[in-house]
Design an enzyme around this catalytic site. Structure first.
Site: not given
Length: 277
Positions: A11, A67-69, A130, A134
């Protein structure tokens, strides 16, 4: 400039890739599938963690925008900690291979419960897996950059407003419910205040940050002001002309959500001003 964007089919990635391309840069777009990525990009359908020589495979980019997660909206998914070593190993390989600047998407959930304006010096006490993952990647990336004399841009995201029904935010869920013909949406009391940023503005801010190297470190991708959740959601419903009403009090607030929190936008505003100069 040649920019590798991981998670490009997601997205966030789709809009950011489009903005970077509009700004005249080359994008190497990486994801398991890239079917929703702007066709102007060089597309790489792959598992980036399994590539043996990623620097060469991704055509020796100048910058990596990571951005991958996985499971970003499932805040206590075990995947966050399981994948953490893979993210670090990938960034380490890229930096040691010759990439001089890495930009990584962070999250205000690194901070944990906090009230007020968040800047780059705000202490982090994450309250979810999460946020913990991060924050750990941020600290490891800072060390990695310092060890290799590379530059790090940690792009700390806030609450993104968009009308895609395929995301996992409350705005995507409302869009999906409205498209299904539902007339009521279960909701909290909506009194908490957050930093909301429209999707287009978010993509512009991320692209602008990555396309320059004068402002680095932790950069808030944000509006810089708080707004009540109920007010923003009601406005979102009106903006999109949805025939759906909020059912207030159906859900309790999450215990780890702050009552009022927003990002300090001084650094991103400096970047935007330089872009427009």
């Amino acid at each position: 400039m040649k920019i590798l964007v991981t998670g490009a089919n997601g997205y966030l990635g789709q809009g950011i890739v489009h903005q970077i391309l509009d700004d005249g840069h080359t994008v190497i777009a990486a994801d398991f599938k890239t079917d929703h990525v702007d066709d102007r990009a060089v597309k790489k359908d792959c598992n980036m963690f399994a590539i043996e020589n990623p620097y060469e495979y991704f055509e020796e980019p100048d910058v990596v925008l990571h951005l991958a997660w996985r499971d970003g909206f499932v805040h206590n998914s075990p995947a966050h900690l399981e994948d953490l070593p893979k993210h670090l190993a990938f960034l380490k390989t890229m930096v040691e291979s010759g990439v001089s600047r890495i930009a990584v998407m962070g999250s205000m959930h690194e901070i944990g419960f906090y009230e007020g304006s968040i800047d780059e010096n705000t202490a982090c006490h994450p309250a979810t897996l999460y946020g913990i993952a991060k924050n750990a990647l941020r600290e490891a990336s800072e060390w990695l950059a310092a060890q290799n004399k590379a530059t790090l841009q940690w792009l700390r995201g806030y609450y993104i407003v968009g009308n895609s029904q395929y995301g996992s935010s409350i705005f995507s869920k409302i869009t999906a419910a409205a498209n299904e013909g539902k007339t009521e949406f279960p909701f909290t009391m909506g009194q908490n205040q957050y930093d909301f940023i429209d999707y287009g503005d978010f993509c512009l801010q991320v692209a602008s940050a990555v396309e320059q190297d004068a402002v680095n470190g932790i950069i808030n991708i944000c509006s810089g002001k708080p707004e009540k959740l109920a007010d923003r959601v009601e406005r979102f419903i009106q903006e999109n002309h949805y025939a759906i009403a909020l059912k207030y009090g159906a859900f309790p607030d999450r215990p780890y959500d702050s009552k009022a929190v927003w990002g300090n936008d001084a650094k991103i505003q400096a970047i935007l001003q330089a872009r427009n100069a």
